[in-house]
Design an enzyme around this catalytic site. Structure first.
Site, PDB file in Angstrom:
ATOM      1  N   SER A 265       3.234  -4.909   2.581  1.00 44.81           N
ATOM      2  CA  SER A 265       3.712  -3.807   1.757  1.00 44.81           C
ATOM      3  C   SER A 265       4.961  -3.155   2.349  1.00 44.81           C
ATOM      4  O   SER A 265       5.908  -3.856   2.646  1.00 44.81           O
ATOM      5  CB  SER A 265       2.559  -2.827   1.566  1.00 44.81           C
ATOM      6  OG  SER A 265       2.774  -2.092   0.414  1.00 44.81           O
ATOM      7  N   HIS A 406      -3.268  -5.662  -4.394  1.00 40.82           N
ATOM      8  CA  HIS A 406      -2.372  -5.321  -3.286  1.00 40.82           C
ATOM      9  C   HIS A 406      -3.165  -5.154  -1.994  1.00 40.82           C
ATOM     10  O   HIS A 406      -3.879  -4.167  -1.818  1.00 40.82           O
ATOM     11  CB  HIS A 406      -1.678  -4.004  -3.673  1.00 40.82           C
ATOM     12  CG  HIS A 406      -0.588  -3.612  -2.749  1.00 40.82           C
ATOM     13  ND1 HIS A 406       0.604  -4.296  -2.680  1.00 40.82           N
ATOM     14  CD2 HIS A 406      -0.504  -2.597  -1.848  1.00 40.82           C
ATOM     15  CE1 HIS A 406       1.385  -3.716  -1.792  1.00 40.82           C
ATOM     16  NE2 HIS A 406       0.730  -2.681  -1.271  1.00 40.82           N
TER      17      HIS A 406
HETATM   18  C1  GTR Z   1       3.619   2.028  -2.610  1.00 40.17           C
HETATM   19  C2  GTR Z   1       5.084   1.683  -2.733  1.00 40.17           C
HETATM   20  C3  GTR Z   1       5.286   0.224  -2.462  1.00 40.17           C
HETATM   21  C4  GTR Z   1       4.566  -0.229  -1.195  1.00 40.17           C
HETATM   22  C5  GTR Z   1       3.238   0.460  -0.989  1.00 40.17           C
HETATM   23  C6  GTR Z   1       2.657   0.382   0.419  1.00 40.17           C
HETATM   24  O1  GTR Z   1       3.363   3.327  -2.934  1.00 40.17           O
HETATM   25  O2  GTR Z   1       5.503   2.015  -4.021  1.00 40.17           O
HETATM   26  O3  GTR Z   1       6.668  -0.080  -2.402  1.00 40.17           O
HETATM   27  O4  GTR Z   1       5.369  -0.076  -0.114  1.00 40.17           O
HETATM   28  O5  GTR Z   1       3.273   1.802  -1.270  1.00 40.17           O
HETATM   29  O6  GTR Z   1       3.374   0.316   1.399  1.00 40.17           O
HETATM   30  O7  GTR Z   1       1.438   0.455   0.535  1.00 40.17           O
END
Ligand code: GTR
Length: 426
Positions: A265, A406
């Site tokens: 991420s 995610h």
């Molecule tokens: C989210 C963000 C992403 C990603 C994520 C993370 O809120 O929009 O770009 O980086 O966080 O790092 O968990």
């Protein structure tokens, strides 16, 4: 009069609020704008790069400078003093599986200092130097494994009710809480070491106009925040990985020619930028890195440049914000970031339900980076992404799209380990 002003203010803020609410991420492929990617293999003076040598001596340097200037920000000039102290060493950690060390790395400049703890597990009892995966963790080293020998971080951490973290200080209850994301035993059993740092040790992940973390070490007289082309937090975190690499290079138990930089991420954006800006990393892994990571910005699918700069104003340099609404004028796109890894192996991992990170855009970056890899070795990627859970590992640009959302899972790590086995001559 005051009433009129108040009403006007109310109307302006209501409008702003409506505009804010009106933004919705695009998840419809048919609404992806037509776009033209910046040229990868044509230099600023119009000459075409035909060999790896052309690429390295001309275009690579140009592209790296463009990313520094317009996206992540450059690290300010000037040297620091670094010292390393082994705080803890346990030769028979994890029931004899691992040799565990924690090293305090201190960096000084301008009478200021930051310190971060590098936690390293190496497979116990190996004589030859080992390859190592290195990446940041989100919540503190102590969260990656229930191992009670790991020190709790003293740094600011995010509050989390479920772990009873309420005063931004790490506690025992959070020990091992992120172990699911860190299959330490499997990594060790496969012959790799694991090095990790809490990213908040380098720069706490909230916007404070760069008063804490590493940025102030580099301020000139009277300077209060980084210049528009100077580093945001992602570049600062990448810088921290390079300082940890400085240490790994001095340690005979580690093979410095096989250090793999990995991140999930926002920390996947970071591993990519670390791999691009520091070629000592011999392999780079991006897991669900999305916008500002592996995904093409011009697709504006899921998270966009405007959205990320609004939600996280501290991640990129301020020049990047100028492109919030004119992404098509950015002098780079993220396939060029992937190309900066060449000819080192790079692995891009997406997740099928993680549409916010634009899995297709992440794959396309790999495809469009391939012409640079081709200057070194034939590197062919199919124009259509592979099926879910069918990893592509043979070429130097690896890719998979995992089922689910995610996250970074054991499945992801298995593919990264296989890919490293294949390409780092293990
Ligand atoms: C989210 C963000 C992403 C990603 C994520 C993370 O809120 O929009 O770009 O980086 O966080 O790092 O968990």
């Amino acid at each position: 009069m005051t009433r009129i002003i108040l009403i006007a203010c109310f109307m302006v803020s209501t409008l702003a609020c409506m505009q804010e609410k009106a933004w919705e991420a695009n998840y419809d492929e048919s609404k992806v704008p037509q776009y033209v990617l910046p040229e990868l293999l044509v230099s600023a003076d119009g000459s075409v790069m035909e060999t790896a040598d052309d690429w390295e001596s001309i275009r690579r340097t140009e592209i790296l400078a463009l990313f520094e200037q317009y996206v992540y920000g450059r690290v300010p000039y000037g040297s620091c003093t670094q010292s390393n102290e082994v705080l803890k060493h346990e030769q028979h950690a994890l029931d004899g599986l691992a040799d565990r060390r924690e090293i305090k790395i201190s960096v000084d400049r301008n009478d200021r200092e930051i310190q971060f703890n590098l936690l390293v597990y190496l497979p116990a009892g190996t004589d030859a130097p080992v390859p190592v995966f290195m990446g940041y963790n989100f919540d503190g080293n102590h969260t990656i494994h229930p191992d009670t020998g790991i020190l709790l971080t003293d740094s600011w951490v995010k509050n989390k009710d479920e772990w009873s973290v309420t005063n931004n200080q790490a506690n025992e209850e959070s020990r091992g809480m992120k172990a699911r994301r860190w299959p330490v035993n499997m990594i060790l059993e496969r012959g790799y070491g694991l090095a990790t740092i809490y990213y908040g040790d380098i720069d706490p992940d909230y916007h404070d106009d760069f008063q804490n973390g590493v940025h102030p070490l580099f301020y000139g007289p009277g300077q209060k925040m980084p210049e528009k082309d100077e580093w945001g937090s992602i570049a600062a975190w990448a810088w921290g990985l390079s300082r940890a690499m400085d240490y790994l290079e001095t340690w005979e138990a580690v093979d410095p020619s096989r250090v793999i930089v990995i991140g999930h991420s926002r920390l996947g954006k970071t591993s990519l930028w670390a791999g691009a800006s520091d070629q000592r990393f011999s392999m780079v892994v991006s897991n669900n890195s999305g916008c500002g990571g592996a995904a093409l910005s011009r697709r504006e699918f899921g998270e966009t440049v405007e959205r990320i700069n609004t939600s996280f104003p501290h991640w990129f340099c301020r020049n990047f914000h100028d492109y919030n609404r004119r992404v098509d004028e950015l002098p780079v796109d993220q396939h060029m970031l992937i190309a900066l890894m060449a000819p080192r192996p790079v692995y891009i991992a997406s997740a099928a339900e993680d549409l916010w990170a634009d899995p297709k855009g992440e794959y396309l970056s790999g495809i469009h980076a391939a012409p640079v890899y081709n200057l070194y070795h034939p590197t062919v990627l199919d124009t259509v992404p592979p099926e879910i859970n069918v990893p592509l590992k043979k070429s130097l640009i690896g890719y998979h799209i995992r089922s689910g959302g995610h996250d970074i899972t054991r499945y992801d790590w298995e593919q990264f380990l296989d890919f490293a086995d294949l390409h780092l001559n293990k």
